[in-house]
Enzyme design. Structure first.
Site, PDB file in Angstrom:
ATOM      1  N   THR A   1       0.809  -1.211   0.000  1.00 54.47           N
ATOM      2  CA  THR A   1       0.000   0.000   0.000  1.00 54.47           C
ATOM      3  C   THR A   1       0.846   1.266   0.000  1.00 54.47           C
ATOM      4  O   THR A   1       0.446   2.288  -0.556  1.00 54.47           O
ATOM      5  CB  THR A   1      -0.953   0.002   1.217  1.00 54.47           C
ATOM      6  OG1 THR A   1      -1.829  -1.131   1.124  1.00 54.47           O
ATOM      7  CG2 THR A   1      -1.800   1.263   1.265  1.00 54.47           C
TER       8      THR A   1
ATOM      9  N   SER B   1       1.203  -7.412  -1.115  1.00 58.92           N
ATOM     10  CA  SER B   1       1.761  -8.428  -0.215  1.00 58.92           C
ATOM     11  C   SER B   1       1.079  -9.796  -0.306  1.00 58.92           C
ATOM     12  O   SER B   1       1.727 -10.806  -0.002  1.00 58.92           O
ATOM     13  CB  SER B   1       1.789  -7.937   1.232  1.00 58.92           C
ATOM     14  OG  SER B   1       0.493  -7.671   1.716  1.00 58.92           O
TER      15      SER B   1
END
Length: 325
Positions: free
Chosen positions: A13, A56
């Site tokens: 992010t 991720s």
């Protein structure tokens, strides 16, 4: 000797932006992280190394292994005082613990990221990055294993976990708390992990399954892992280390086939122990050859089994000593 920090970026992010019309968050060019360099002006020299740019959930044991090899090259450089790794938060704790088990350098290694993308109101990435560089440069950070810095707190990789889907204070260490704090004036550590495990840096065994036990579950998932040639299974058991009786036949089959089963608790705090002596109770599971883990959560026990599997030679006793720590 230079006091250089290398920032290795892997995506997440912190390297994404929000589409203001659709309210969705998507990856952007990772070089955009270079725009944060002015925030690091007071902490130079800092070197950016764009290793990979993935969300991720796309992280794999193989990529973590390559990251460890890549990072070691910097740790062996006398001009580098520490490493910061930017990472997506969903699997950050797993990468942190993987590196913690395999990195032997006393130099600080810090993982960080963001819960809010770069263009969101209150984006936390820049501050987390600055704080992580400060921790990586600080001499008091040496010898404490891999650290996670988020929201002004310093956590040990062994204990930290993501506890909230969106809150900037998501990373917590439920049983032990943070080991330090980042203030405007300095880095303050209150304690450090007493246990430091280190294992040979070899390619991890990725075929390790994870099962969460719940009321009335049977052994279907265990048989599925066995039939698909998985080489180890971690089970998040109930309470202090107990399972529904219908799971036992699958466990017996796994042990008979020399497939290690590691038991943890699905509870946030505490340890599994062979206390209860009934069908599916911890005492019977121990007798069957199940390995009891010392306070790790399921995802970290899976990482540890990936790392230690190659040391498994003479049955569960060989691995039990690694999971006692």
């Amino acid at each position: 000797m230079m006091n250089k920090v290398v920032v290795i970026t892997t995506g997440g992010t912190i390297a994404m932006s929000e589409d203001l019309r659709s309210r969705t968050v998507k990856p952007i060019d990772q070089d955009t992280l270079d725009q944060m360099m002015p925030f690091l002006e007071d902490y130079r020299p800092v070197q950016m190394d764009h290793f990979i740019n993935i969300p991720s959930p796309h992280m794999t044991p193989e990529i973590m292994y390559q990251l460890a090899l890549h990072m070691n090259q910097y740790l062996e450089n006398k001009d580098v005082s520490g490493i910061v790794i930017t990472h997506g938060t969903d699997t950050l704790e797993e990468t942190a613990y993987f590196l913690d088990l395999l990195i032997t350098s006393e130099k600080p290694v810090v993982l960080t990221g963001a819960m809010r993308s770069s263009n969101e109101l209150g984006a936390d990435g820049p501050l987390n990055l600055v704080n992580s560089v400060r921790v990586a440069k600080d001499p008091t950070s040496r010898g404490k294993g891999v650290l996670v810095v988020f929201n002004d707190e310093i956590h040990a990789a062994r204990y930290v976990t993501k506890t909230h889907t969106s809150n900037v204070a998501t990373f917590q260490s439920p049983a032990n708390g943070p080991i330090g704090t980042v203030t405007k004036k300095g880095i303050r550590f209150s304690h450090a992990p007493l246990i430091r495990d280190n294992y040979p840096l070899v390619p991890p065994n990725g075929k390790i399954g994870l099962i969460k036990a719940a009321v009335g579950m049977d052994d279907l998932l265990i048989h599925t892992y066995i039939d698909n040639n998985y080489q180890g299974i971690v089970i998040e058991a109930l309470g202090q280390g107990n399972l529904p009786p219908k799971m036992l036949n699958g466990i017996k089959r796994a042990v008979e086939n020399k497939i290690p089963i590691v038991l943890v608790s699905r509870s946030f705090n505490g340890f599994v122990d062979d206390v209860y002596d009934y069908e599916g109770g911890g005492k019977q599971l121990k007798k069957l050859g199940v390995i009891f883990s010392n306070g790790l959560n399921g995802q970290k026990a899976r990482i540890k089994l990936m790392v230690t599997y190659h040391l498994f030679k003479n049955g569960q006793e060989d691995l039990q000593k690694y999971f006692d720590r």
